[in-house]
Design a protein around this motif. Structure first.
Motif, PDB file in Angstrom:
ATOM      1  N   ALA A 328      30.825   3.838  55.531  1.00  0.00           N
ATOM      2  CA  ALA A 328      30.419   3.633  54.138  1.00  0.00           C
ATOM      3  C   ALA A 328      30.527   2.162  53.762  1.00  0.00           C
ATOM      4  O   ALA A 328      29.640   1.608  53.098  1.00  0.00           O
ATOM      5  CB  ALA A 328      31.285   4.485  53.207  1.00  0.00           C
ATOM      6  N   ILE A 329      31.608   1.515  54.217  1.00  0.00           N
ATOM      7  CA  ILE A 329      31.754   0.070  53.995  1.00  0.00           C
ATOM      8  C   ILE A 329      30.610  -0.661  54.695  1.00  0.00           C
ATOM      9  O   ILE A 329      29.976  -1.565  54.124  1.00  0.00           O
ATOM     10  CB  ILE A 329      33.115  -0.423  54.527  1.00  0.00           C
ATOM     11  CG1 ILE A 329      34.266   0.165  53.701  1.00  0.00           C
ATOM     12  CG2 ILE A 329      33.182  -1.955  54.501  1.00  0.00           C
ATOM     13  CD1 ILE A 329      35.646  -0.079  54.298  1.00  0.00           C
ATOM     14  N   GLY A 330      30.329  -0.265  55.939  1.00  0.00           N
ATOM     15  CA  GLY A 330      29.247  -0.889  56.704  1.00  0.00           C
ATOM     16  C   GLY A 330      27.899  -0.732  56.035  1.00  0.00           C
ATOM     17  O   GLY A 330      27.081  -1.668  56.020  1.00  0.00           O
ATOM     18  N   TYR A 331      27.647   0.436  55.479  1.00  0.00           N
ATOM     19  CA  TYR A 331      26.386   0.683  54.785  1.00  0.00           C
ATOM     20  C   TYR A 331      26.244  -0.237  53.580  1.00  0.00           C
ATOM     21  O   TYR A 331      25.182  -0.839  53.359  1.00  0.00           O
ATOM     22  CB  TYR A 331      26.301   2.151  54.362  1.00  0.00           C
ATOM     23  CG  TYR A 331      25.055   2.504  53.588  1.00  0.00           C
ATOM     24  CD1 TYR A 331      23.805   2.488  54.198  1.00  0.00           C
ATOM     25  CD2 TYR A 331      25.136   2.851  52.239  1.00  0.00           C
ATOM     26  CE1 TYR A 331      22.659   2.818  53.489  1.00  0.00           C
ATOM     27  CE2 TYR A 331      23.989   3.181  51.520  1.00  0.00           C
ATOM     28  CZ  TYR A 331      22.757   3.157  52.146  1.00  0.00           C
ATOM     29  OH  TYR A 331      21.623   3.472  51.433  1.00  0.00           O
ATOM     30  N   ASN A 332      27.319  -0.367  52.808  1.00  0.00           N
ATOM     31  CA  ASN A 332      27.290  -1.236  51.626  1.00  0.00           C
ATOM     32  C   ASN A 332      27.150  -2.705  51.997  1.00  0.00           C
ATOM     33  O   ASN A 332      26.605  -3.504  51.229  1.00  0.00           O
ATOM     34  CB  ASN A 332      28.553  -1.030  50.782  1.00  0.00           C
ATOM     35  CG  ASN A 332      28.576   0.330  50.108  1.00  0.00           C
ATOM     36  OD1 ASN A 332      27.539   0.910  49.810  1.00  0.00           O
ATOM     37  ND2 ASN A 332      29.775   0.864  49.881  1.00  0.00           N
ATOM     38  N   GLU A 333      27.643  -3.049  53.196  1.00  0.00           N
ATOM     39  CA  GLU A 333      27.565  -4.445  53.653  1.00  0.00           C
ATOM     40  C   GLU A 333      26.334  -4.684  54.537  1.00  0.00           C
ATOM     41  O   GLU A 333      26.208  -5.721  55.176  1.00  0.00           O
ATOM     42  CB  GLU A 333      28.838  -4.794  54.446  1.00  0.00           C
ATOM     43  CG  GLU A 333      30.121  -4.763  53.633  1.00  0.00           C
ATOM     44  CD  GLU A 333      30.327  -6.004  52.799  1.00  0.00           C
ATOM     45  OE1 GLU A 333      29.444  -6.897  52.822  1.00  0.00           O
ATOM     46  OE2 GLU A 333      31.356  -6.089  52.116  1.00  0.00           O
TER      47      GLU A 333
END
Length: 467
Positions: A328-333
């Motif tokens: 989820a962090i990766g998706y947002n970044e």
């Protein structure tokens, strides 16, 4: 020192989060106060299974004649404990290797969130350093719950850590609590020759399991010579003598139990003290951090996974939460191509590694009825299994529960030989929304324990061949 992702804790939640973050191209650090791998690798899942294996080997020796073999031997308790520690050390070194392989910086010390984006790390020598992280993942795990009536002193009243490394085998033991920790240690010590008594507050042992599972385990444990007290509460423990005297409140009045040692196995409590939650306004509820479906707390950029978050306190849950959180962090970044799917906590398998083993997932029979389902239930005894008979382990059964209307697989509950190895079939099938029809039309290998799942489904639908 500045990082994209800083993980606080290196258990099966923390180290998995760190590795997945590194795979997605983040600069990652992990902070650990004790040993890489956390409780699971060092003091939980892995070393306990090593102890249980030693107990099983000793059981085979005791019953060797039943297999047509002459054998004898006695357990060397210190050697059994030494082997368990060796297995744990090897696994912890494996995590060290994975950290190097994935270019993750390991910072040893106690971490406390100073402000958003900063963690202060206190080293063993008392020195401090500040680590900066755009995203901070709290994965601090849990420890044994201490009950007021039995404060753990590490000698006569012990927790699971002490139970794994006792300098000598006790002649008698009281086990308070009959969850996974309690029944696993009860089996281990009883098999090694310790006289064991289980005291359980609830009306039945392994109370989170289906009622039929509880009955079967109690029947088997009593056959082993383990004493079981349910609807019972330890209200006081006297350690002034050579051993312990426990006052147990029962429906028929107080009973006094005496033993060399008392093991408190009354669950776990999250490690959330002293890590900067209050100072930073990070919300908690019922002793766990409050998170959204992607494990972000009420403070953006700070996340919580594993035993300190609200889900089931299981290693495989922590690992999956870690991956979802990081993706989820990766998706947002913009380092990951899609938003991850949230975890379905209704389809999490639970395994207990006593003998016989217990494995379950989904609704119990009682829960299915309470949820309003009209159900079909099938139960296949392992006494009718060719593989179980060949292995000399015919105790237990496989129980399946289906929705009568649509054939939806609501739950599976197993107790018996190697059943922890086959529960994933139900988990996968439920994830794929498989009905009984697809399972019965899938060929199961013979002879195996896994075919007993198919046999149980046949029972549920009135098509039993082997029963």
């Amino acid at each position: 020192m500045a990082y994209d992702v800083v993980v606080l804790g290196s258990g099966p939640g923390g180290y998995v989060a760190a590795i997945r973050a590194s795979q997605l191209g983040f600069k990652v650090a992990i902070i650990e106060k004790e040993s890489l791998g956390g409780i699971c690798l060092n003091w939980g899942c892995i070393p306990t299974k090593a102890l249980l294996k030693s107990a099983q080997v000793f059981e085979y020796i005791k019953h060797a004649k039943e297999y047509g073999i002459e054998a004898s031997g006695q357990p060397q308790f210190e050697s059994v404990v030494k082997r368990s520690r060796g297995v744990a050390d090897k696994m912890s070194k494996g995590v060290q290797f994975l950290m190097k392989k994935n270019k993750i910086d390991v910072i040893m010390g106690f971490g406390k969130i100073k402000t958003k984006g900063q963690i202060e790390v206190t080293k063993a020598d008392g020195t401090k350093e500040v680590v900066e992280g755009k995203h901070i993942i709290i994965a601090t795990g849990a420890r044994a719950r201490q009950l007021p009536a039995m404060p753990i002193d590490g000698k006569k009243i012990i927790g699971y850590r002490e139970a794994m490394v006792m300098p000598q085998q006790p002649k008698s033991m009281i086990v308070v609590g009959s969850g996974a920790i309690g029944v696993e240690f009860a089996y281990f010590y009883n098999s090694m020759g310790t006289k064991v008594t289980i005291v359980e507050f609830m009306p039945r042992i392994v109370p989170v399991e289906d009622e039929d599972i509880s009955k079967e385990l109690e029947k088997t444990y009593k056959k082993y010579g383990i004493d079981i007290m349910t609807n019972a509460e330890v209200t006081a423990v006297d350690t002034s003598g050579t051993g312990v005297k426990a006052t147990v409140k029962t429906a028929n009045g107080n009973v006094t139990l005496e033993a060399d040692v008392l093991l408190s196995a009354a669950g776990v409590v999250a490690n959330i003290e002293g890590i900067g939650l209050e100072e930073n306004g990070i919300k908690t509820e019922k002793g766990r951090l409050v998170v959204d479906k992607y494990y972000q707390t009420n403070i953006p950029g700070i996340y919580a996974i594993g035993d300190c978050a609200p889900g089931q306190a299981l290693a495989h849950v922590a690992s999956k939460e870690a991956i979802i959180c990081v993706e989820a962090i990766g998706y947002n970044e913009k380092k990951y191509h899609h938003a991850p799917e949230a975890l379905d906590y209704g389809n999490v398998p639970g395994c207990t590694y006593c003998v016989p083993e217990i494995a379950s997932v989904g609704f119990t029979e009682k829960q299915a009825k309470e949820a309003g389902y009209e159900i079909k239930v099938g139960k296949f005894p392992l006494s009718a299994s060719g593989k179980a008979s060949a292995a000399g382990h015919t105790e237990g059964f496989v129980k399946v529960i289906f929705d009568a209307k649509y054939g939806e697989w609501l739950g599976t509950h197993m107790i018996g030989y190697n059943v922890t190895e086959i529960i994933a079939q139900t988990v996968t099938a439920r994830k794929l929304e498989t009905t009984y029809h697809e399972v019965l039309n899938s060929i199961h290998p013979h002879p195996t324990i896994s075919e007993s799942v198919k046999d149980a489904i046949e029972v549920a639908y009135g098509e039993a061949i082997h029963l």
